[in-house]
Design a protein around this motif. Structure first.
Motif, PDB file in Angstrom:
ATOM      1  N   GLY A  94       0.820  -1.196   0.000  1.00 15.62           N
ATOM      2  CA  GLY A  94       0.000   0.000   0.000  1.00 15.62           C
ATOM      3  C   GLY A  94       0.857   1.249   0.000  1.00 15.62           C
ATOM      4  O   GLY A  94       2.083   1.193   0.088  1.00 15.62           O
ATOM      5  N   SER A  95       0.194   2.377  -0.106  1.00 10.26           N
ATOM      6  CA  SER A  95       0.891   3.660  -0.095  1.00 10.26           C
ATOM      7  C   SER A  95       0.072   4.664   0.700  1.00 10.26           C
ATOM      8  O   SER A  95      -1.112   4.468   0.934  1.00 10.26           O
ATOM      9  CB  SER A  95       1.085   4.170  -1.528  1.00 10.26           C
ATOM     10  OG  SER A  95      -0.180   4.403  -2.123  1.00 10.26           O
ATOM     11  N   ALA A  96       0.728   5.723   1.123  1.00 12.03           N
ATOM     12  CA  ALA A  96       0.061   6.771   1.902  1.00 12.03           C
ATOM     13  C   ALA A  96       0.524   8.130   1.392  1.00 12.03           C
ATOM     14  O   ALA A  96       1.611   8.578   1.744  1.00 12.03           O
ATOM     15  CB  ALA A  96       0.368   6.626   3.379  1.00 12.03           C
ATOM     16  N   PRO A  97      -0.288   8.782   0.556  1.00  9.96           N
ATOM     17  CA  PRO A  97       0.112  10.081   0.053  1.00  9.96           C
ATOM     18  C   PRO A  97       0.085  11.175   1.119  1.00  9.96           C
ATOM     19  O   PRO A  97       0.740  12.195   0.978  1.00  9.96           O
ATOM     20  CB  PRO A  97      -0.906  10.363  -1.043  1.00  9.96           C
ATOM     21  CG  PRO A  97      -2.097   9.554  -0.670  1.00  9.96           C
ATOM     22  CD  PRO A  97      -1.568   8.340   0.024  1.00  9.96           C
ATOM     23  N   PHE A  98      -0.651  10.960   2.202  1.00  8.29           N
ATOM     24  CA  PHE A  98      -0.774  11.995   3.220  1.00  8.29           C
ATOM     25  C   PHE A  98      -0.852  11.365   4.606  1.00  8.29           C
ATOM     26  O   PHE A  98      -1.528  10.372   4.814  1.00  8.29           O
ATOM     27  CB  PHE A  98      -2.019  12.836   2.981  1.00  8.29           C
ATOM     28  CG  PHE A  98      -2.167  13.968   3.961  1.00  8.29           C
ATOM     29  CD1 PHE A  98      -1.398  15.107   3.842  1.00  8.29           C
ATOM     30  CD2 PHE A  98      -3.056  13.878   5.014  1.00  8.29           C
ATOM     31  CE1 PHE A  98      -1.513  16.149   4.748  1.00  8.29           C
ATOM     32  CE2 PHE A  98      -3.191  14.914   5.920  1.00  8.29           C
ATOM     33  CZ  PHE A  98      -2.421  16.038   5.786  1.00  8.29           C
ATOM     34  N   GLY A  99      -0.163  11.966   5.543  1.00  2.87           N
ATOM     35  CA  GLY A  99      -0.240  11.571   6.947  1.00  2.87           C
ATOM     36  C   GLY A  99       0.061  12.786   7.804  1.00  2.87           C
ATOM     37  O   GLY A  99       0.816  13.679   7.403  1.00  2.87           O
ATOM     38  N   ILE A 100      -0.551  12.851   8.983  1.00  2.00           N
ATOM     39  CA  ILE A 100      -0.355  14.002   9.862  1.00  2.00           C
ATOM     40  C   ILE A 100      -0.333  13.547  11.314  1.00  2.00           C
ATOM     41  O   ILE A 100      -0.990  12.581  11.685  1.00  2.00           O
ATOM     42  CB  ILE A 100      -1.456  15.066   9.637  1.00  2.00           C
ATOM     43  CG1 ILE A 100      -1.102  16.367  10.341  1.00  2.00           C
ATOM     44  CG2 ILE A 100      -2.815  14.549  10.063  1.00  2.00           C
ATOM     45  CD1 ILE A 100      -1.947  17.548   9.926  1.00  2.00           C
ATOM     46  N   GLU A 101       0.458  14.248  12.095  1.00  4.04           N
ATOM     47  CA  GLU A 101       0.476  14.082  13.546  1.00  4.04           C
ATOM     48  C   GLU A 101       0.166  15.439  14.173  1.00  4.04           C
ATOM     49  O   GLU A 101       0.695  16.459  13.735  1.00  4.04           O
ATOM     50  CB  GLU A 101       1.848  13.645  14.043  1.00  4.04           C
ATOM     51  CG  GLU A 101       2.222  12.243  13.720  1.00  4.04           C
ATOM     52  CD  GLU A 101       3.567  11.865  14.319  1.00  4.04           C
ATOM     53  OE1 GLU A 101       3.718  10.684  14.620  1.00  4.04           O
ATOM     54  OE2 GLU A 101       4.437  12.736  14.487  1.00  4.04           O
ATOM     55  N   PHE A 115      -2.381  12.776  18.295  1.00  4.42           N
ATOM     56  CA  PHE A 115      -3.268  12.209  17.292  1.00  4.42           C
ATOM     57  C   PHE A 115      -2.475  11.986  16.015  1.00  4.42           C
ATOM     58  O   PHE A 115      -1.679  12.836  15.627  1.00  4.42           O
ATOM     59  CB  PHE A 115      -4.434  13.167  17.012  1.00  4.42           C
ATOM     60  CG  PHE A 115      -5.321  12.724  15.887  1.00  4.42           C
ATOM     61  CD1 PHE A 115      -6.300  11.767  16.097  1.00  4.42           C
ATOM     62  CD2 PHE A 115      -5.179  13.271  14.626  1.00  4.42           C
ATOM     63  CE1 PHE A 115      -7.117  11.353  15.062  1.00  4.42           C
ATOM     64  CE2 PHE A 115      -5.996  12.871  13.583  1.00  4.42           C
ATOM     65  CZ  PHE A 115      -6.966  11.911  13.799  1.00  4.42           C
ATOM     66  N   GLN A 116      -2.682  10.839  15.386  1.00  3.13           N
ATOM     67  CA  GLN A 116      -1.979  10.527  14.139  1.00  3.13           C
ATOM     68  C   GLN A 116      -2.961   9.890  13.160  1.00  3.13           C
ATOM     69  O   GLN A 116      -3.750   9.025  13.544  1.00  3.13           O
ATOM     70  CB  GLN A 116      -0.847   9.553  14.414  1.00  3.13           C
ATOM     71  CG  GLN A 116      -0.053   9.178  13.185  1.00  3.13           C
ATOM     72  CD  GLN A 116       0.958   8.104  13.487  1.00  3.13           C
ATOM     73  OE1 GLN A 116       0.589   6.964  13.755  1.00  3.13           O
ATOM     74  NE2 GLN A 116       2.222   8.479  13.487  1.00  3.13           N
ATOM     75  N   ARG A 117      -2.912  10.330  11.914  1.00  4.96           N
ATOM     76  CA  ARG A 117      -3.726   9.724  10.855  1.00  4.96           C
ATOM     77  C   ARG A 117      -2.870   9.593   9.606  1.00  4.96           C
ATOM     78  O   ARG A 117      -2.229  10.548   9.175  1.00  4.96           O
ATOM     79  CB  ARG A 117      -4.947  10.559  10.540  1.00  4.96           C
ATOM     80  CG  ARG A 117      -5.788   9.903   9.437  1.00  4.96           C
ATOM     81  CD  ARG A 117      -7.054  10.661   9.163  1.00  4.96           C
ATOM     82  NE  ARG A 117      -7.723  10.152   7.989  1.00  4.96           N
ATOM     83  CZ  ARG A 117      -8.701   9.268   7.990  1.00  4.96           C
ATOM     84  NH1 ARG A 117      -9.118   8.771   9.127  1.00  4.96           N
ATOM     85  NH2 ARG A 117      -9.262   8.888   6.865  1.00  4.96           N
ATOM     86  N   ILE A 118      -2.887   8.389   9.048  1.00  3.53           N
ATOM     87  CA  ILE A 118      -2.164   8.104   7.815  1.00  3.53           C
ATOM     88  C   ILE A 118      -3.185   7.582   6.812  1.00  3.53           C
ATOM     89  O   ILE A 118      -3.856   6.572   7.071  1.00  3.53           O
ATOM     90  CB  ILE A 118      -1.043   7.075   8.051  1.00  3.53           C
ATOM     91  CG1 ILE A 118      -0.037   7.635   9.062  1.00  3.53           C
ATOM     92  CG2 ILE A 118      -0.372   6.711   6.742  1.00  3.53           C
ATOM     93  CD1 ILE A 118       1.007   6.664   9.504  1.00  3.53           C
ATOM     94  N   ASP A 119      -3.354   8.268   5.696  1.00  6.66           N
ATOM     95  CA  ASP A 119      -4.324   7.885   4.669  1.00  6.66           C
ATOM     96  C   ASP A 119      -3.727   6.824   3.750  1.00  6.66           C
ATOM     97  O   ASP A 119      -3.223   7.126   2.677  1.00  6.66           O
ATOM     98  CB  ASP A 119      -4.761   9.107   3.859  1.00  6.66           C
ATOM     99  CG  ASP A 119      -5.678  10.015   4.644  1.00  6.66           C
ATOM    100  OD1 ASP A 119      -6.365   9.507   5.546  1.00  6.66           O
ATOM    101  OD2 ASP A 119      -5.702  11.214   4.364  1.00  6.66           O
ATOM    102  N   ARG A 120      -3.814   5.579   4.186  1.00 12.56           N
ATOM    103  CA  ARG A 120      -3.246   4.447   3.439  1.00 12.56           C
ATOM    104  C   ARG A 120      -4.220   3.988   2.359  1.00 12.56           C
ATOM    105  O   ARG A 120      -5.424   3.930   2.573  1.00 12.56           O
ATOM    106  CB  ARG A 120      -2.958   3.306   4.401  1.00 12.56           C
ATOM    107  CG  ARG A 120      -2.397   2.094   3.740  1.00 12.56           C
ATOM    108  CD  ARG A 120      -2.016   1.056   4.795  1.00 12.56           C
ATOM    109  NE  ARG A 120      -1.634  -0.167   4.142  1.00 12.56           N
ATOM    110  CZ  ARG A 120      -2.333  -1.298   4.197  1.00 12.56           C
ATOM    111  NH1 ARG A 120      -3.430  -1.357   4.907  1.00 12.56           N
ATOM    112  NH2 ARG A 120      -1.926  -2.361   3.556  1.00 12.56           N
ATOM    113  N   HIS A 121      -3.680   3.657   1.195  1.00 14.31           N
ATOM    114  CA  HIS A 121      -4.461   3.109   0.077  1.00 14.31           C
ATOM    115  C   HIS A 121      -3.820   1.803  -0.374  1.00 14.31           C
ATOM    116  O   HIS A 121      -2.591   1.692  -0.414  1.00 14.31           O
ATOM    117  CB  HIS A 121      -4.485   4.076  -1.110  1.00 14.31           C
ATOM    118  CG  HIS A 121      -5.109   5.388  -0.784  1.00 14.31           C
ATOM    119  ND1 HIS A 121      -6.458   5.562  -0.627  1.00 14.31           N
ATOM    120  CD2 HIS A 121      -4.548   6.600  -0.556  1.00 14.31           C
ATOM    121  CE1 HIS A 121      -6.706   6.825  -0.333  1.00 14.31           C
ATOM    122  NE2 HIS A 121      -5.557   7.477  -0.273  1.00 14.31           N
TER     123      HIS A 121
END
Length: 117
Positions: free
Chosen positions: A57-64, A86-92
């Protein structure tokens, strides 16, 4: 105070938990502000880049994002601290030619007491 932060993070998960292990680089800012004698608050934000997943997979965007506060009255022997992250990684990923969105999200809150001898 304003500071630039760069880092590397890694999450390892036991195979029985059926979750993704990953590693990534981070780049962000941290700002700390004194509120009163012995009290301060800090905020931070980071871009999560170069994410590598064990299951593909890949993650074009992630934020902490983070917020922390601390207070130590008088002599500074005792100090109460707290922080939230808080952490979010938009995995595809791709499954049978179909692109799936499978984000990874986590949040952690901590409260502590520091005693100086």
């Amino acid at each position: 105070m304003l500071a630039l932060e760069a880092g590397y993070l890694r999450r390892s998960v036991a195979p029985s938990r059926a979750a993704q292990s990953y590693s990534a680089a981070t780049l962000g800012l941290r700002a700390a502000y004194p509120l009163a004698p012995g009290a301060e608050v800090a905020v931070r934000t980071s871009y999560v880049a170069g994410t590598d997943f064990t299951g593909g997979g890949s993650a074009p965007f992630g934020i902490e994002l983070g917020l922390s506060a601390g207070y130590g009255p008088g002599s500074g022997r005792f100090r109460v601290t707290g922080d939230y992250g808080f952490q979010r990684i938009d995995r595809h990923t791709d499954q049978n030619g179909t692109r799936l969105s499978v984000p990874i999200q986590s949040s952690v809150a901590r409260l502590g007491l520091a005693v100086r001898f």
